[in-house]
Design a protein around this motif. Structure first.
Motif, mmCIF file in Angstrom:
data_model
loop_
_atom_site.group_PDB
_atom_site.id
_atom_site.type_symbol
_atom_site.label_atom_id
_atom_site.label_comp_id
_atom_site.label_asym_id
_atom_site.label_seq_id
_atom_site.Cartn_x
_atom_site.Cartn_y
_atom_site.Cartn_z
ATOM 1 N N ARG A 40 16.518 24.124 0.711
ATOM 2 C CA ARG A 40 15.689 23.580 -0.357
ATOM 3 C C ARG A 40 14.266 24.114 -0.189
ATOM 4 N NH1 ARG A 40 14.076 17.199 -0.842
ATOM 5 N NH2 ARG A 40 13.673 17.111 -3.070
ATOM 6 N N PRO A 41 13.580 24.571 -1.237
ATOM 7 C CA PRO A 41 12.210 25.091 -1.084
ATOM 8 C C PRO A 41 11.290 24.061 -0.424
ATOM 9 C CG PRO A 41 13.061 25.588 -3.276
ATOM 10 C CD PRO A 41 14.059 24.662 -2.630
ATOM 11 N N GLY A 42 10.689 24.467 0.687
ATOM 12 C CA GLY A 42 9.835 23.541 1.421
ATOM 13 C C GLY A 42 10.588 22.350 1.956
ATOM 14 N N GLY A 43 11.902 22.490 2.110
ATOM 15 C CA GLY A 43 12.762 21.341 2.400
ATOM 16 C C GLY A 43 12.447 20.635 3.698
ATOM 17 N N HIS A 44 12.160 21.380 4.739
ATOM 18 C CA HIS A 44 11.933 20.744 6.034
ATOM 19 C C HIS A 44 10.610 19.988 6.073
ATOM 20 C CE1 HIS A 44 15.431 22.188 8.273
ATOM 21 N NE2 HIS A 44 15.332 23.280 7.542
ATOM 22 N N VAL A 45 9.574 20.544 5.457
ATOM 23 C CA VAL A 45 8.289 19.836 5.409
ATOM 24 C C VAL A 45 8.413 18.580 4.563
ATOM 25 C CG1 VAL A 45 5.927 19.971 4.504
ATOM 26 C CG2 VAL A 45 6.848 21.837 5.885
ATOM 27 N N ARG A 46 9.045 18.698 3.408
ATOM 28 C CA ARG A 46 9.208 17.531 2.537
ATOM 29 C C ARG A 46 10.040 16.461 3.209
ATOM 30 N NH1 ARG A 46 10.764 20.626 -3.067
ATOM 31 N NH2 ARG A 46 10.975 18.512 -3.875
ATOM 32 N N ARG A 47 11.125 16.883 3.820
ATOM 33 C CA ARG A 47 12.012 15.934 4.473
ATOM 34 C C ARG A 47 11.353 15.295 5.700
ATOM 35 N NH1 ARG A 47 14.480 15.224 9.580
ATOM 36 N NH2 ARG A 47 16.054 13.637 9.213
ATOM 37 N N ALA A 78 6.680 17.710 -4.507
ATOM 38 C CA ALA A 78 6.721 16.996 -3.231
ATOM 39 C C ALA A 78 5.715 15.853 -3.211
ATOM 40 C CB ALA A 78 6.443 17.969 -2.081
ATOM 41 N N ARG A 79 4.521 16.078 -3.735
ATOM 42 C CA ARG A 79 3.521 15.013 -3.785
ATOM 43 C C ARG A 79 4.029 13.815 -4.585
ATOM 44 N NH1 ARG A 79 -1.758 18.636 -5.345
ATOM 45 N NH2 ARG A 79 -2.565 19.069 -3.249
ATOM 46 N N GLU A 80 4.671 14.102 -5.710
ATOM 47 C CA GLU A 80 5.197 13.010 -6.537
ATOM 48 C C GLU A 80 6.296 12.252 -5.798
ATOM 49 O OE1 GLU A 80 6.440 14.536 -10.274
ATOM 50 O OE2 GLU A 80 4.436 15.241 -10.870
ATOM 51 N N GLU A 81 7.224 12.987 -5.190
ATOM 52 C CA GLU A 81 8.325 12.351 -4.456
ATOM 53 C C GLU A 81 7.802 11.498 -3.308
ATOM 54 O OE1 GLU A 81 10.853 15.413 -3.036
ATOM 55 O OE2 GLU A 81 11.762 15.866 -4.983
ATOM 56 N N LEU A 82 6.892 12.078 -2.527
ATOM 57 C CA LEU A 82 6.398 11.377 -1.344
ATOM 58 C C LEU A 82 5.483 10.219 -1.719
ATOM 59 C CD1 LEU A 82 5.778 14.516 0.885
ATOM 60 C CD2 LEU A 82 7.538 12.761 1.233
ATOM 61 N N GLY A 83 4.767 10.364 -2.824
ATOM 62 C CA GLY A 83 3.955 9.241 -3.287
ATOM 63 C C GLY A 83 4.812 8.053 -3.684
ATOM 64 N N ALA A 84 5.897 8.339 -4.397
ATOM 65 C CA ALA A 84 6.808 7.254 -4.784
ATOM 66 C C ALA A 84 7.454 6.625 -3.554
ATOM 67 C CB ALA A 84 7.877 7.791 -5.736
ATOM 68 N N LEU A 85 7.875 7.465 -2.602
ATOM 69 C CA LEU A 85 8.488 6.930 -1.386
ATOM 70 C C LEU A 85 7.455 6.171 -0.554
ATOM 71 C CD1 LEU A 85 11.008 6.707 0.346
ATOM 72 C CD2 LEU A 85 10.398 8.888 1.424
ATOM 73 N N GLY A 86 6.228 6.671 -0.523
ATOM 74 C CA GLY A 86 5.170 5.988 0.224
ATOM 75 C C GLY A 86 4.871 4.609 -0.329
ATOM 76 N N ARG A 87 4.888 4.469 -1.647
ATOM 77 C CA ARG A 87 4.661 3.149 -2.244
ATOM 78 C C ARG A 87 5.812 2.200 -1.928
ATOM 79 N NH1 ARG A 87 2.608 6.722 -6.047
ATOM 80 N NH2 ARG A 87 4.531 6.784 -7.286
ATOM 81 N N SER A 88 7.038 2.733 -1.932
ATOM 82 C CA SER A 88 8.184 1.899 -1.558
ATOM 83 C C SER A 88 8.103 1.495 -0.091
ATOM 84 C CB SER A 88 9.494 2.659 -1.805
ATOM 85 O OG SER A 88 9.722 2.853 -3.190
ATOM 86 N N ALA A 89 7.717 2.449 0.769
ATOM 87 C CA ALA A 89 7.657 2.176 2.207
ATOM 88 C C ALA A 89 6.622 1.112 2.545
ATOM 89 C CB ALA A 89 7.359 3.462 2.969
ATOM 90 N N GLY A 90 5.595 1.003 1.730
ATOM 91 C CA GLY A 90 4.579 -0.011 1.979
ATOM 92 C C GLY A 90 4.828 -1.311 1.255
ATOM 93 N N TYR A 103 0.854 -1.194 0.000
ATOM 94 C CA TYR A 103 0.000 0.000 0.000
ATOM 95 C C TYR A 103 0.886 1.238 0.000
ATOM 96 C CZ TYR A 103 1.008 0.651 5.005
ATOM 97 O OH TYR A 103 1.628 0.843 6.210
ATOM 98 N N ASP A 104 0.292 2.388 -0.241
ATOM 99 C CA ASP A 104 1.001 3.657 -0.269
ATOM 100 C C ASP A 104 0.929 4.272 1.122
ATOM 101 O OD1 ASP A 104 1.831 6.324 -0.586
ATOM 102 O OD2 ASP A 104 1.055 6.450 -2.628
ATOM 103 N N VAL A 105 2.045 4.276 1.825
ATOM 104 C CA VAL A 105 2.073 4.757 3.208
ATOM 105 C C VAL A 105 1.777 6.252 3.267
ATOM 106 C CG1 VAL A 105 3.504 4.933 5.296
ATOM 107 C CG2 VAL A 105 3.717 2.953 3.800
ATOM 108 N N PHE A 106 2.098 6.982 2.204
ATOM 109 C CA PHE A 106 1.857 8.432 2.201
ATOM 110 C C PHE A 106 0.389 8.753 1.950
ATOM 111 C CE2 PHE A 106 1.808 12.501 -0.299
ATOM 112 C CZ PHE A 106 2.019 13.335 0.776
ATOM 113 N N THR A 107 -0.146 8.329 0.824
ATOM 114 C CA THR A 107 -1.511 8.744 0.485
ATOM 115 C C THR A 107 -2.557 8.126 1.409
ATOM 116 O OG1 THR A 107 -1.703 6.959 -1.155
ATOM 117 C CG2 THR A 107 -0.930 9.114 -1.932
#
Length: 549
Positions: free
Chosen positions: A114-121, A47-59, A18-22
């Motif tokens: 990085r723009p929005g770096g802390h929230v994204r990270r 950021a949505r694209e990056e976190l979505g990809a990471l969320g799918r990997s995390a799940g 599953y996608d841990v982010f979405t």
């Protein structure tokens, strides 16, 4: 006979794929809210694209398999090679390096500038910490080392690009010849613990400007295979910060003796070592002599925020597992999730998880804003959040484990690993008393910090009578600081709760905010989880925490 009697029924499927982010509504809403407010739609979309990809990997089954292997095969210390040469290396299972590589290449050491770096990270750190918490230690320290390095511009120019690199190189070789490095810290000593002014490690200046040799020990040095460490030592001018590389520029090994690895309750995948400096350990000064605490404090603040995020991640994973199990498991004529008492327990746990996530992400957004008012808020809110959120992690995980019954007590469920991990963040970077005393220090010496806190919680005034009453209670306590140290924990707890309540009242769905204010601020619930007033919309709260597989 075995085949005919061993039919498996009424078991929940594994929570993978599953996608841990979405699937985390509180987290996705926080990312949208804070990045959207920055007024850069392209940053939010990226950021949505990056976190979505990471969320799918995390799940994924793959990354969760790596997590199991990294903990099943913990690191091993090698003090000498086969010929008797001192090497002081720690061997990790390949799965550990794969997890580290995933986090580094996903930008989890890259937030500064990085723009929005802390929230994204922060969002990415929440995702990967749900997979495996131990590897988050070197990720966190590398990220947090940047503000300390900036105290010495020449060092920062050489090291910051390596620390924020999206490339991971596991081998030990001269750091400035690598494409990416990991950085650690060494502050704790046997006799001092959090009282770093009691440190006895000494630093003797060499002829070259800014170069020293160290003599002494460090009682806790996590991730000792990192490329370099920020350490505190007593120089002629007082307690000073130093950068200690593992490998020197000429390729020789620095005198960095690993005496033994700690046998820890949890955090088994990550090595924590006792380190000796023998009087020839080369170090480079960071900042002025005698200003070590001032230099290192930026690193400590960043790692304390990661303690909040790490605990929020453990809570989220535990709650997701509990809700998932209850959504498939039937007992006494129906699904557990539909039983009023179980629903009350799950909703109560979900409230704690969402409150932790929303608070952690709000503080990450304050790091991005970097205005005087936001820095003042961080000064008081980070230790308050670190105190409270990390304290709540263990009871939340323990209750979530109980929701799985006997299955939750079995290692294969993954819940015991979460439970063993859960106390760590309340200890690391200063235990509860240290955080409470730090809040008192801010109250006494930095009026802007209290003003920023009151402005933040006051933004929700009038929206919920229980929150308003709780804020008035905090103000009453703040008006009388005589003998406050003995009641510092209660004061900081109430401050953290009204801050969480204010954020949820403003940003969470009404049913979540209503239940939080009733259960945490209104005195309408007992001490145990699952004692919320049954008149609340608990079904919606639980449904919001559910993961769709």
């Amino acid at each position: 006979m075995a085949a005919s009697t061993h039919t498996v029924t009424n078991q929940a499927p594994p929570l993978v794929g599953y996608d841990v982010f979405t699937s985390d509504r509180a987290l996705t809403e926080a990312v949208d809210r804070h990045l959207g407010a920055a007024g850069a739609p392209e940053v939010l979309e990226e950021a949505r694209e990056e976190l979505g990809a990471l969320g799918r990997s995390a799940g994924s089954t793959q990354l969760n398999g790596w997590a199991e292997l990294a903990n099943a095969f913990p690191p091993r210390l090698r003090t000498h090679d086969r010929y008797g040469h001192r090497v002081d290396e720690v061997e990790f299972h390949p799965a550990w390096h794969r997890l580290l590589g995933k986090s580094v290449t996903s930008g989890l050491t890259d937030a500064w500038g990085r723009p929005g770096g802390h929230v994204r990270r922060a969002a990415g750190f929440l995702l990967m910490s749900q997979v495996e918490a131990g590897h988050g230690c070197p990720v966190s320290m590398t990220h947090a080392a940047v503000p300390a390095l900036r105290a010495e511009p020449e060092l920062a120019a050489a090291w910051e690009p390596l620390a924020t690199s999206h490339l991971y190189e596991e081998e030990l070789r001269p750091p400035l010849g690598k494409t990416g490095v990991l950085l650690g810290m060494g502050m704790t000593e046997k006799q001092g613990g959090s009282d770093v002014r009691a440190n006895t490690t000494s630093a003797r200046p060499l002829a070259a400007a800014g170069e020293y040799v160290l003599t002494g020990h460090k009682w806790f040095c996590s991730a000792p295979m990192s490329d370099a460490f920020l350490v505190l030592a007593q120089a002629p001018g007082g307690l000073t910060c130093f950068l200690v590389p593992r490998i020197l520029e000429d390729g020789t090994r620095n005198a960095f003796a690993l005496m033994r690895l700690k046998d820890k309750l949890g955090n088994r995948s990550n090595a924590s070592a006792e380190v000796e400096f023998d009087g020839t350990t080369w170090a480079r000064r960071v900042g002025e002599e005698g200003r070590g605490i001032g230099v290192i404090i930026g690193m400590v603040a960043a790692t304390r925020l990661d303690c909040v995020l790490g605990s929020a991640a453990l809570m989220r994973r535990a709650v997701a597992e509990a809700v998932h199990h209850a959504s498939y498991r039937s007992a006494f004529g129906g699904l557990l999730v539909d039983k009023p008492l179980m629903r009350n327990v799950l909703a109560d746990l979900a409230l704690e998880s969402e409150a932790a996530t929303v608070l952690g992400m709000r503080l990450a957004a304050a790091c991005d804003a970097d205005t005087p008012a936001e820095r003042a808020l961080l000064r008081i809110a980070v230790p308050a959040a670190k105190y409270w959120v990390t304290k709540r992690c263990t009871p939340v995980v323990a209750e979530a484990l109980e929701c799985l019954g006997g299955n939750g007590y079995v290692e294969e469920s993954g819940m015991p690993r979460l439970l063993r991990e859960s106390p760590l963040n309340s200890i690391w970077e200063g235990s509860g008393n240290v955080q409470a005393l730090d809040v008192l220090r801010a109250l006494r010496t930095e009026p802007a910090a209290l003003d920023a806190f009151l402005t933040e919680v006051g933004a929700a005034r009038g929206a919920d009578h229980r929150l308003d009453r709780a804020i008035r209670g905090v103000l009453t306590e703040l008006a009388d600081l005589d003998g406050v140290e003995a009641r510092a924990r209660r004061l900081v707890e109430r401050m953290a709760l009204v801050l969480q309540g204010s954020l949820l009242v403003r940003w969470a769905p009404p049913e979540v905010a209503d239940a939080f204010c009733a259960g945490r601020l209104g005195g309408e619930a007992g001490a145990a989880f699952g004692t919320l007033p049954p008149t609340l919309d608990l079904r919606s709260v639980v449904e919001r925490a559910r993961v769709e597989v």
